[in-house]
Scaffold this motif. Sequence first.
Motif, short mmCIF file in Angstrom:
data_model
loop_
_atom_site.label_atom_id
_atom_site.label_comp_id
_atom_site.label_asym_id
_atom_site.label_seq_id
_atom_site.Cartn_x
_atom_site.Cartn_y
_atom_site.Cartn_z
N LEU A 160 3.28 11.34 2.62
CA LEU A 160 3.71 12.32 4.17
C LEU A 160 3.81 13.38 3.26
CD1 LEU A 160 5.77 9.72 6.12
CD2 LEU A 160 3.65 10.66 6.54
N TRP A 161 4.95 13.92 2.17
CA TRP A 161 5.11 15.04 2.36
C TRP A 161 3.53 16.46 1.67
CZ3 TRP A 161 9.73 17.86 0.95
CH2 TRP A 161 9.66 18.63 0.19
N SER A 162 2.26 15.39 1.29
CA SER A 162 1.23 16.05 1.24
C SER A 162 -0.12 16.59 2.08
CB SER A 162 0.52 15.33 -0.05
OG SER A 162 -0.29 15.49 -0.19
N PHE A 163 0.64 15.64 2.78
CA PHE A 163 -0.48 15.69 4.11
C PHE A 163 0.32 16.23 4.93
CE2 PHE A 163 -0.74 13.88 8.77
CZ PHE A 163 -1.88 14.24 8.70
N THR A 164 1.46 16.32 5.35
CA THR A 164 1.27 17.42 6.28
C THR A 164 2.75 19.26 6.31
OG1 THR A 164 4.49 16.70 5.53
CG2 THR A 164 3.21 15.62 7.66
N ARG A 165 2.64 19.40 4.22
CA ARG A 165 3.44 20.14 4.08
C ARG A 165 2.09 21.43 3.48
NH1 ARG A 165 8.45 21.22 4.59
NH2 ARG A 165 9.67 18.88 5.21
N ARG A 166 1.01 20.48 2.97
CA ARG A 166 0.06 21.37 2.60
C ARG A 166 -0.17 22.89 1.41
NH1 ARG A 166 -4.44 18.60 4.81
NH2 ARG A 166 -3.90 18.14 7.15
N ASP A 167 1.19 21.71 0.60
CA ASP A 167 1.49 22.70 -0.24
C ASP A 167 1.16 22.54 -2.35
OD1 ASP A 167 3.11 20.77 -1.07
OD2 ASP A 167 4.97 21.14 -1.07
N GLY A 168 0.33 21.68 -1.84
CA GLY A 168 -0.53 21.79 -3.28
C GLY A 168 -0.13 20.06 -3.76
N THR A 169 0.79 19.79 -3.18
CA THR A 169 1.17 18.96 -3.73
C THR A 169 0.57 16.85 -3.88
OG1 THR A 169 3.50 18.81 -3.15
CG2 THR A 169 3.26 16.56 -3.80
N PRO A 170 -0.09 16.53 -4.43
CA PRO A 170 -1.14 16.24 -4.63
C PRO A 170 -0.90 14.73 -4.29
CG PRO A 170 -0.43 15.67 -6.99
CD PRO A 170 0.14 16.72 -6.07
N MET A 171 -2.10 14.03 -3.25
CA MET A 171 -0.90 12.44 -2.71
C MET A 171 -1.61 11.36 -3.86
SD MET A 171 -2.00 11.58 0.24
CE MET A 171 -2.46 12.89 2.00
N PRO A 172 -0.67 10.64 -3.87
CA PRO A 172 -0.11 9.69 -4.86
C PRO A 172 -1.53 8.80 -5.02
CG PRO A 172 0.84 9.27 -2.77
CD PRO A 172 -0.06 10.37 -3.17
N ASN A 173 -1.95 8.61 -6.70
CA ASN A 173 -3.01 7.57 -6.98
C ASN A 173 -2.61 6.63 -7.94
OD1 ASN A 173 -5.29 6.68 -7.38
ND2 ASN A 173 -7.03 8.46 -8.14
N VAL A 174 -1.97 5.89 -7.85
CA VAL A 174 -0.82 5.11 -8.73
C VAL A 174 -1.47 3.84 -8.89
CG1 VAL A 174 1.19 4.28 -9.18
CG2 VAL A 174 0.92 6.63 -8.70
N VAL A 175 -2.04 3.82 -10.12
CA VAL A 175 -2.88 2.27 -10.39
C VAL A 175 -2.51 1.03 -11.72
CG1 VAL A 175 -5.04 1.02 -10.23
CG2 VAL A 175 -5.49 3.06 -8.77
N ASP A 176 -2.25 0.38 -11.54
CA ASP A 176 -1.59 -0.46 -12.27
C ASP A 176 -2.58 -0.53 -14.00
OD1 ASP A 176 0.72 -1.28 -14.08
OD2 ASP A 176 0.99 -2.81 -12.08
N THR A 177 -2.27 -0.12 -15.10
CA THR A 177 -3.21 0.04 -15.95
C THR A 177 -2.37 -1.69 -16.68
OG1 THR A 177 -0.89 0.83 -17.63
CG2 THR A 177 -2.35 1.99 -16.53
N CYS A 178 -2.10 -2.34 -16.04
CA CYS A 178 -1.67 -4.27 -17.02
C CYS A 178 -2.95 -4.53 -16.44
CB CYS A 178 -0.93 -4.50 -17.40
SG CYS A 178 -0.44 -5.26 -15.12
N ARG A 179 -3.54 -5.51 -17.40
CA ARG A 179 -4.60 -6.22 -17.24
C ARG A 179 -4.62 -7.98 -17.15
NH1 ARG A 179 -9.45 -3.17 -15.54
NH2 ARG A 179 -9.18 -1.11 -16.72
N HIS A 180 -3.48 -8.28 -16.49
CA HIS A 180 -3.58 -9.41 -16.11
C HIS A 180 -2.70 -9.69 -15.65
CE1 HIS A 180 -0.73 -8.68 -19.67
NE2 HIS A 180 0.47 -10.05 -19.16
N PHE A 181 -2.31 -11.90 -15.37
CA PHE A 181 -1.99 -12.21 -13.74
C PHE A 181 -0.29 -11.26 -13.70
CE2 PHE A 181 -0.32 -15.16 -11.33
CZ PHE A 181 -1.12 -15.77 -10.17
N HIS A 182 0.04 -11.27 -12.29
CA HIS A 182 1.28 -10.88 -12.38
C HIS A 182 1.94 -9.79 -12.91
CE1 HIS A 182 4.30 -11.20 -9.66
NE2 HIS A 182 5.42 -11.84 -10.43
N CYS A 183 1.19 -8.80 -13.98
CA CYS A 183 1.82 -8.92 -15.20
C CYS A 183 2.61 -7.63 -14.60
CB CYS A 183 0.88 -8.15 -16.09
SG CYS A 183 -0.57 -6.76 -15.45
N GLY A 184 2.38 -6.42 -14.05
CA GLY A 184 3.16 -5.29 -13.55
C GLY A 184 3.98 -4.52 -14.61
N PRO A 185 3.59 -4.49 -15.99
CA PRO A 185 4.68 -3.87 -16.69
C PRO A 185 4.26 -2.40 -16.93
CG PRO A 185 2.89 -5.04 -18.26
CD PRO A 185 3.01 -5.61 -16.62
N GLY A 186 3.55 -2.04 -16.23
CA GLY A 186 2.06 -1.04 -16.75
C GLY A 186 1.77 -0.37 -18.04
#
Length: 440
Positions: free
Chosen positions: A414-440
Motif C-alpha cells: 500500500l505504501w508503494s501503491f499510494t506514495r509512488r516514492d520509489g518504494t518497491p512492491m514486495p517480492n518475497v519467495v521462500d528459498t527452502c525447497r522441502h515440505f513445510h520448511c519455512g526456514p528461509g
Amino acid sequence: SPTSPSGQKEPPEGEKPQGKKVAGLETEHLVAAPGRSGSRREVRRKPRCTRLPLKSLSGACAACAFFVFAALAAYWAWSIATGNVFERISLEGVDADAVCNDGRPAAYYRKLRFGARAWFIFLEGGGWCWDTNSCAQRGYRHISDASLGNFMVASQGILAPGSPVGDFNLVYLPYCSSDAHMGDVGAEQNVAGRPFRGARIVRAAIRHVAEAGGLRAGDLVVFGGVSAGARGAMVHIDALVPSGTLPEGVRLFGYLDSPYYVEMSPLHDLNDVEHSVKLQTKEVVKLMRNEEVLGFGGLCPLNEAWKCAFGEHRMPLLKTPFLMVASMYDWYQLAVQQGAHCCPFPEPRGDFLRWADEFANRTRAGMTRLPQVRSGHSGLLGTTCYDHALSQWASFVRETTLGVSMQDALEQSLWSFTRRDGTPMPNVVDTCRHFHCGPG
C-alpha cells in the motif's frame, strides 16, 4: 496537511512514521528506513510456519467444561473491547436476486468511519460445489447466512485494528453462494436446482455500501479475499469500474490470499472431479453458465471459459495492481488432489512428499513468472508452509517468510501503491525447497 490512504491527517514531515522496506527474492531480513537520528535498525525475526497438528488431545474431562466456557466468554468480551465491530446489512430490497443458495436474501457487514477515504472490501472463502451431489453436501453455514448475527467482531488478522487496512472503511461479504462469488443464475436455470448468485451479491453489496458511505473518485479501494473469496476477487477486480460497480477514478488495489490454482495430476491416479481442482472448475462453469461473469467485456480472452476462473491462467491477465499471497504447498489443493488431509499424510510417505515437491515447483515457477510481479507492478509473498488462506487469523501477523509477514507485505504494497516514492512492491519467495520448511 497531507493525508494517509485512510483519509486521516498525517503528522508534520519530521514526525512521520517510517515505512518498512522489504527487498526482493534475496531478502534475508527487514531493514527499517532511517530513524530521526539517521541510524538504521535491523529487524530480524525467525521465519516460521504454523505448527502442524501431528498429535491431538483426547479424553478431556467434563469438569474442564466450566473453565472452557469461562475462557470463551472472556475471549469474546476481549474481542468486543479490542476488535472492529461490524453491523449486518441485508440486501433485501436492494436486489431481489442477491440471494444465498437457500433462496434467502444475502447480507454483508460493514464498519464505516466518518471522513475515511479508504476502503477494504473482503470476500469470505469456503470451497464450492459443482454438481447436485456436491451441492447437497454443503453445510448450512455455506448455503445461508441466516444464522449470522446482527454484528460481527474482528479482533485478529487483516480486518482487526492494527492491520494496514484496519482503520479503513471495512466491508465483509459472507460466503453463502457456493460459487466462489462468480455465479449469477437462478435455481430454475441449473441442474442442481438452487440459485448461484455470488457475483450479483458482490455487485449489489458494493454499490449499496458505496452509496451509503459516499465512496467517490480519488478514494483508495483495496478489494480481495481468501481462498474462494480470493478467486472471486481475481475474477471481479478488473471489471469493478467498467461495470459501474465502483465509480470512475477510484484507486483500486487487490489483496488475493490463496487464489493460485495450478494444473497438476492428482496423487495415486485419483482422476475423478472430487480430486481435481481443474475438473471442478470446468464443472462449475458448466453448472453455473457464468461465462459472461468470467470474461466481462473481453477482460479474459482465453479460449476456454474455465481458465478465466483458474489462478494459473487468470492471474497473468490482471491489469489492476495486487498483492498475491500463496503457499507453494497449499494445504487446500494438496488435500483435494491427494485424497487425504494431514495428519497423517498418505502412504507411502515418500511418494506423497515427492509429489508435493513437484506441485511446489510448479507453483513457484508460475508465481515468480507473473508479468505484473516481474515488472514491479504488483507484489508477491510466497511461502513453503503447509497452509491456506490465513489472513483472517493471527497468522496474518505471526507467520513469516524470510522474516516478512502478510501484514508487512500488505503494508509495503500500500505504501508503494499510494506514495509512488520509489518504494518497491514486495517480492518475497521462500528459498527452502522441502515440505513445510519455512526456514528461509
